[in-house]
Write a protein that holds these residues in place. Structure first.
Motif, PDB file in Angstrom:
ATOM      1  N   HIS A 124       0.887  -1.324  -0.064  1.00  0.00           N
ATOM      2  CA  HIS A 124      -0.079  -0.052  -0.155  1.00  0.00           C
ATOM      3  C   HIS A 124       0.835   1.346   0.061  1.00  0.00           C
ATOM      4  O   HIS A 124       0.427   2.317  -0.568  1.00  0.00           O
ATOM      5  CB  HIS A 124      -1.099  -0.018   1.179  1.00  0.00           C
ATOM      6  CG  HIS A 124      -1.918  -1.131   1.094  1.00  0.00           C
ATOM      7  ND1 HIS A 124      -2.884  -0.696   0.392  1.00  0.00           N
ATOM      8  CD2 HIS A 124      -2.183  -2.293   1.709  1.00  0.00           C
ATOM      9  CE1 HIS A 124      -3.820  -1.844   0.523  1.00  0.00           C
ATOM     10  NE2 HIS A 124      -3.436  -2.866   1.171  1.00  0.00           N
ATOM     11  N   LYS A 169       2.457   1.705  -3.412  1.00  0.00           N
ATOM     12  CA  LYS A 169       1.410   1.991  -4.343  1.00  0.00           C
ATOM     13  C   LYS A 169       1.446   3.727  -4.396  1.00  0.00           C
ATOM     14  O   LYS A 169       1.038   4.202  -5.529  1.00  0.00           O
ATOM     15  CB  LYS A 169       0.018   1.357  -4.184  1.00  0.00           C
ATOM     16  CG  LYS A 169      -1.012   1.428  -5.246  1.00  0.00           C
ATOM     17  CD  LYS A 169      -2.048   0.909  -5.016  1.00  0.00           C
ATOM     18  CE  LYS A 169      -2.294  -0.094  -4.109  1.00  0.00           C
ATOM     19  NZ  LYS A 169      -3.756  -0.611  -3.758  1.00  0.00           N
ATOM     20  N   ARG A 170       1.370   4.187  -3.355  1.00  0.00           N
ATOM     21  CA  ARG A 170       1.538   5.807  -3.233  1.00  0.00           C
ATOM     22  C   ARG A 170       2.607   6.261  -3.340  1.00  0.00           C
ATOM     23  O   ARG A 170       3.026   7.590  -3.087  1.00  0.00           O
ATOM     24  CB  ARG A 170       1.059   6.198  -1.688  1.00  0.00           C
ATOM     25  CG  ARG A 170      -0.504   5.489  -1.785  1.00  0.00           C
ATOM     26  CD  ARG A 170      -0.732   5.512  -0.131  1.00  0.00           C
ATOM     27  NE  ARG A 170      -2.236   5.039  -0.036  1.00  0.00           N
ATOM     28  CZ  ARG A 170      -2.893   4.081  -0.176  1.00  0.00           C
ATOM     29  NH1 ARG A 170      -2.107   2.868  -0.506  1.00  0.00           N
ATOM     30  NH2 ARG A 170      -4.127   3.711   0.041  1.00  0.00           N
ATOM     31  N   TRP A 180       5.242   6.390  -1.265  1.00  0.00           N
ATOM     32  CA  TRP A 180       5.559   6.968  -0.152  1.00  0.00           C
ATOM     33  C   TRP A 180       6.771   6.337   0.593  1.00  0.00           C
ATOM     34  O   TRP A 180       6.873   4.989   0.567  1.00  0.00           O
ATOM     35  CB  TRP A 180       4.511   6.785   0.978  1.00  0.00           C
ATOM     36  CG  TRP A 180       3.294   7.579   0.642  1.00  0.00           C
ATOM     37  CD1 TRP A 180       2.841   8.564  -0.521  1.00  0.00           C
ATOM     38  CD2 TRP A 180       2.051   7.805   1.433  1.00  0.00           C
ATOM     39  NE1 TRP A 180       1.917   9.415  -0.343  1.00  0.00           N
ATOM     40  CE2 TRP A 180       1.093   8.744   0.862  1.00  0.00           C
ATOM     41  CE3 TRP A 180       1.677   7.047   2.749  1.00  0.00           C
ATOM     42  CZ2 TRP A 180      -0.189   8.874   1.349  1.00  0.00           C
ATOM     43  CZ3 TRP A 180       0.341   7.321   3.070  1.00  0.00           C
ATOM     44  CH2 TRP A 180      -0.471   8.491   2.638  1.00  0.00           C
ATOM     45  N   ARG A 182      -6.707   8.809  -2.836  1.00  0.00           N
ATOM     46  CA  ARG A 182      -6.151   7.875  -1.873  1.00  0.00           C
ATOM     47  C   ARG A 182      -4.764   7.988  -1.762  1.00  0.00           C
ATOM     48  O   ARG A 182      -4.080   7.626  -0.889  1.00  0.00           O
ATOM     49  CB  ARG A 182      -6.699   6.612  -2.402  1.00  0.00           C
ATOM     50  CG  ARG A 182      -8.098   6.243  -1.989  1.00  0.00           C
ATOM     51  CD  ARG A 182      -8.370   4.615  -1.800  1.00  0.00           C
ATOM     52  NE  ARG A 182      -9.536   4.551  -1.062  1.00  0.00           N
ATOM     53  CZ  ARG A 182      -9.879   3.340  -0.613  1.00  0.00           C
ATOM     54  NH1 ARG A 182      -9.150   2.301  -1.110  1.00  0.00           N
ATOM     55  NH2 ARG A 182     -10.943   3.274   0.386  1.00  0.00           N
ATOM     56  N   ALA A 183      -4.158   8.414  -3.049  1.00  0.00           N
ATOM     57  CA  ALA A 183      -2.477   8.558  -3.041  1.00  0.00           C
ATOM     58  C   ALA A 183      -2.197   9.831  -2.403  1.00  0.00           C
ATOM     59  O   ALA A 183      -0.921  10.289  -2.328  1.00  0.00           O
ATOM     60  CB  ALA A 183      -2.241   8.631  -4.365  1.00  0.00           C
ATOM     61  N   ASP A 204      -1.301  12.926   0.499  1.00  0.00           N
ATOM     62  CA  ASP A 204      -1.330  13.222   2.015  1.00  0.00           C
ATOM     63  C   ASP A 204      -2.448  13.838   2.643  1.00  0.00           C
ATOM     64  O   ASP A 204      -3.182  14.468   1.759  1.00  0.00           O
ATOM     65  CB  ASP A 204      -0.011  13.547   2.322  1.00  0.00           C
ATOM     66  CG  ASP A 204       0.161  15.139   1.839  1.00  0.00           C
ATOM     67  OD1 ASP A 204      -0.728  15.808   1.468  1.00  0.00           O
ATOM     68  OD2 ASP A 204       1.199  15.571   1.542  1.00  0.00           O
TER      69      ASP A 204
END
Length: 110
Positions: free
Chosen positions: A15, A18-19, A21, A90-91, A93
């Motif tokens: 997860h 995917k972002r 981060w 969703r991606a 912040d």
């Protein structure tokens, strides 16, 4: 880290990556000390349920979504444009999400 990460950490990484981060970004978004998150990875330990709940909140997903094998982006009632917006949201912040919510409220008041 010479050993393979446990399943929970692998799922967190799925997860997180995917972002795009970093661990630091995940810690910040989840309101968790970076040193605690880093230590989990270094020692290959599973987070407690309260910590995992914070991580999920930071990622913008539920615990149910986290443990589900289904892809979270299955929104059958959404148009392609809406799905694209949700995926982008969703991606983001927390700060960007807040900005988008405030902006959308302004547009919806017209």
């Amino acid at each position: 880290m010479s050993q393979t990460l446990n399943d929970i950490l692998l799922e967190i990484d799925k997860h997180r990556l995917k972002r795009s981060w970093s661990l630091y970004k995940l810690a910040k978004e989840s309101d968790i000390q970076y040193s605690s998150l880093h230590s989990m990875y270094e020692k290959n330990t599973q987070p407690t349920i309260p910590t995992l709940s914070k991580i999920c909140a930071g990622l913008g997903i539920s615990l149910s979504d986290f443990f589900s094998d289904a892809e979270v982006t299955n929104y059958y009632h959404c148009t392609e444009d809406e799905l694209e917006l949700l995926t982008a949201y969703r991606a983001m912040d927390k700060k960007d999400k807040k900005f988008i919510r405030e902006l959308s409220e302004r547009f919806s008041q017209k």
